[in-house]
Design a protein around this motif. Sequence first.
Motif, PDB file in Angstrom:
ATOM      1  N   SER A 131      32.594  39.510  28.013  1.00 61.48           N
ATOM      2  CA  SER A 131      32.203  38.167  27.581  1.00 61.48           C
ATOM      3  C   SER A 131      32.614  37.089  28.582  1.00 61.48           C
ATOM      4  N   ARG A 132      33.522  37.429  29.520  1.00 58.35           N
ATOM      5  CA  ARG A 132      33.982  36.442  30.492  1.00 58.35           C
ATOM      6  C   ARG A 132      33.898  36.940  31.937  1.00 58.35           C
ATOM      7  N   GLY A 133      33.242  38.066  32.157  1.00 62.36           N
ATOM      8  CA  GLY A 133      33.142  38.559  33.526  1.00 62.36           C
ATOM      9  C   GLY A 133      32.680  39.995  33.603  1.00 62.36           C
ATOM     10  N   THR A 134      32.717  40.546  34.817  1.00 63.38           N
ATOM     11  CA  THR A 134      32.231  41.900  35.085  1.00 63.38           C
ATOM     12  C   THR A 134      33.141  42.565  36.110  1.00 63.38           C
TER      13      THR A 134
ATOM     14  N   GLU B  34      38.555  50.312  46.542  1.00 63.98           N
ATOM     15  CA  GLU B  34      38.300  48.918  46.209  1.00 63.98           C
ATOM     16  C   GLU B  34      37.480  48.829  44.933  1.00 63.98           C
ATOM     17  N   PHE B  35      37.517  47.644  44.328  1.00 58.02           N
ATOM     18  CA  PHE B  35      36.601  47.353  43.222  1.00 58.02           C
ATOM     19  C   PHE B  35      36.240  45.881  43.283  1.00 58.02           C
ATOM     20  N   GLN B  36      35.196  45.529  42.517  1.00 62.06           N
ATOM     21  CA  GLN B  36      34.716  44.149  42.504  1.00 62.06           C
ATOM     22  C   GLN B  36      34.909  43.548  41.109  1.00 62.06           C
ATOM     23  N   ILE B  37      35.241  42.258  41.100  1.00 63.13           N
ATOM     24  CA  ILE B  37      35.395  41.568  39.819  1.00 63.13           C
ATOM     25  C   ILE B  37      34.781  40.178  39.906  1.00 63.13           C
ATOM     26  N   PHE B  38      34.055  39.823  38.864  1.00 63.40           N
ATOM     27  CA  PHE B  38      33.515  38.468  38.697  1.00 63.40           C
ATOM     28  C   PHE B  38      34.106  37.893  37.426  1.00 63.40           C
ATOM     29  N   GLN B  39      34.629  36.668  37.523  1.00 54.53           N
ATOM     30  CA  GLN B  39      35.139  35.963  36.359  1.00 54.53           C
ATOM     31  C   GLN B  39      34.452  34.603  36.261  1.00 54.53           C
ATOM     32  N   ARG B  40      34.056  34.232  35.078  1.00 56.02           N
ATOM     33  CA  ARG B  40      33.245  33.032  34.914  1.00 56.02           C
ATOM     34  C   ARG B  40      34.032  31.751  35.186  1.00 56.02           C
ATOM     35  N   ASP B  41      35.362  31.801  35.050  1.00 60.22           N
ATOM     36  CA  ASP B  41      36.184  30.615  35.268  1.00 60.22           C
ATOM     37  C   ASP B  41      36.228  30.268  36.755  1.00 60.22           C
ATOM     38  N   GLY B  42      36.266  29.005  37.050  1.00 57.27           N
ATOM     39  CA  GLY B  42      36.325  28.579  38.437  1.00 57.27           C
ATOM     40  C   GLY B  42      35.149  27.689  38.788  1.00 57.27           C
ATOM     41  N   GLU B  43      35.148  27.228  40.032  1.00 59.72           N
ATOM     42  CA  GLU B  43      34.118  26.298  40.488  1.00 59.72           C
ATOM     43  C   GLU B  43      32.774  27.001  40.608  1.00 59.72           C
ATOM     44  N   ALA B  44      31.747  26.442  39.963  1.00 61.86           N
ATOM     45  CA  ALA B  44      30.441  27.093  39.905  1.00 61.86           C
ATOM     46  C   ALA B  44      29.847  27.315  41.292  1.00 61.86           C
TER      47      ALA B  44
END
Length: 372
Positions: A265-268, A278-288
Motif C-alpha cells: 500500500s506504500r511501495g514495492t 541487490e534488491f530494489q525498493i520504491f517508497q511513495r514518501d518523498g519528493e515526487a
Amino acid sequence: MTGERTIGVGLIGTGFMGKCHALAWNAVAPTLATGLRPRLVHLAEADNTLARQRAGEFGFARATGGWRDVVSDPEVDVVSITAPNPLHAEMALAAFSAGKHVWCEKPMATSRADARAMREAARASGRVAALGYNYIQNPAIREMERAIRAGAIGRVNHVRLEMDEDFMADEDAPFAFKNGAASGYGALDDFAVHPLSLVWRLVGPVEAVVADQTRPYPSREGRAVETHEIASALLRLRGGASGTLGVNRAAWGRKGRIALQIFGSRGTIGFDQERMNEFQIFQRDGEARLAGFRTVLAGPVHEPYGRFVPAPGHSLGFNDLKVIEAGEVLAAIEGREARIVDFETGLAIEETIHAMARSHAEGRWIGVGEEN
C-alpha cells in the motif's frame, strides 16, 4: 581445540547438490564460528568406487556404495540427503528411524503421501528436519524481509513470482530423467517450490490456487515427455493478498532467474536472483520529482554477509548461501532459533504444488491441503 564440540555428518549423493553440501559442511565452522564443528564421517554413492573417490575429494573418513550404511552408522548424527527426488522419502524415513537429524534437498518427495509421511516421521522423531531452500538465506532476502516486517512498503496486496532457466529449452535435446513421471510434475516441483519458499518467508502462506501446465516439446527421441516444463498459477495468500506465479525450464537465455515483485500500500520491493546481491525498493514518501526505485546493495551491514567478505560490492554466491543454511541447521540442532524451512513448512509448500497439479487436471480453484 580443547573442549570443542563436534557433530558427525553423513552425506548421501555427491552430484551438484551433494558437493554443495560437502563444501558447506567444510566451511561452516570457520566462516560462521558455530558452536558445533562438523566432522565428515561417512559418504554414500551409487557404487563403492565412486564413493571412495568422492570421499577423498570431499574429506569424508569412510565411503560406501550403500546409503543405509550411512544412516546406521553410530558416528553419524546428521544426514545430508542429496539423492534423486524419488529417493528422498525412503532415506529420510530411515534416518529418522535411526535417530538422525536430516537435511534434505528440495522437494521433499515426488508424492503427496510420501511428503506427509516424512512430516509425521519428523514429528515423531523429535529430530531436526530441514529442507534445502538456501535462497531464503540470502542477506538481501533477509533485509527485504526486515523491511517488509517494518512496514516499509505498507500492507502487501500482491506478489508476482517467476523462475526461469533454459536447460530444457533445446527441442533437439535427448530424453532425460527429468522428462519422466518418476521425477515429479516437472517445473512445478523442480522450480516453483523455490519462489514459493521465498513468498512464504516474505509474505505468508498460499491458501488457494488455480493453475495450468504445458509441454513445449511433447516428445524427445520418440519418447513421450511426461512432465511439464512450463506452469502458471494464480494465488490467494493468507491475509488477503493475491499473486501470480510463472515457472519455465525451457526459457532460452535465462540462467537461474528467480524474480519477485512484492507490491504494498506504500511501495514495492523487487528482486532478481540473477543479480542476487541487490534488491530494489520504491517508497511513495518523498519528493515526487525524485520518485523512483532505489537499489540496495548487500554488504556487511546485512548479516551474515560480513562473515564472508568485509566490504560491499564483492558479492556472495550460491555456495555461500548453502554455508549459511548449514549454520542454521546446526543452530536448530543446538536448540537455538533457526531460519530453516522445516518439514512443517516444507509440507505446506508441497501441498501447494500438488494443489496446482490438481487444479490443472480439474480446471478449477483448489484449496491448499484440500482432500480429494
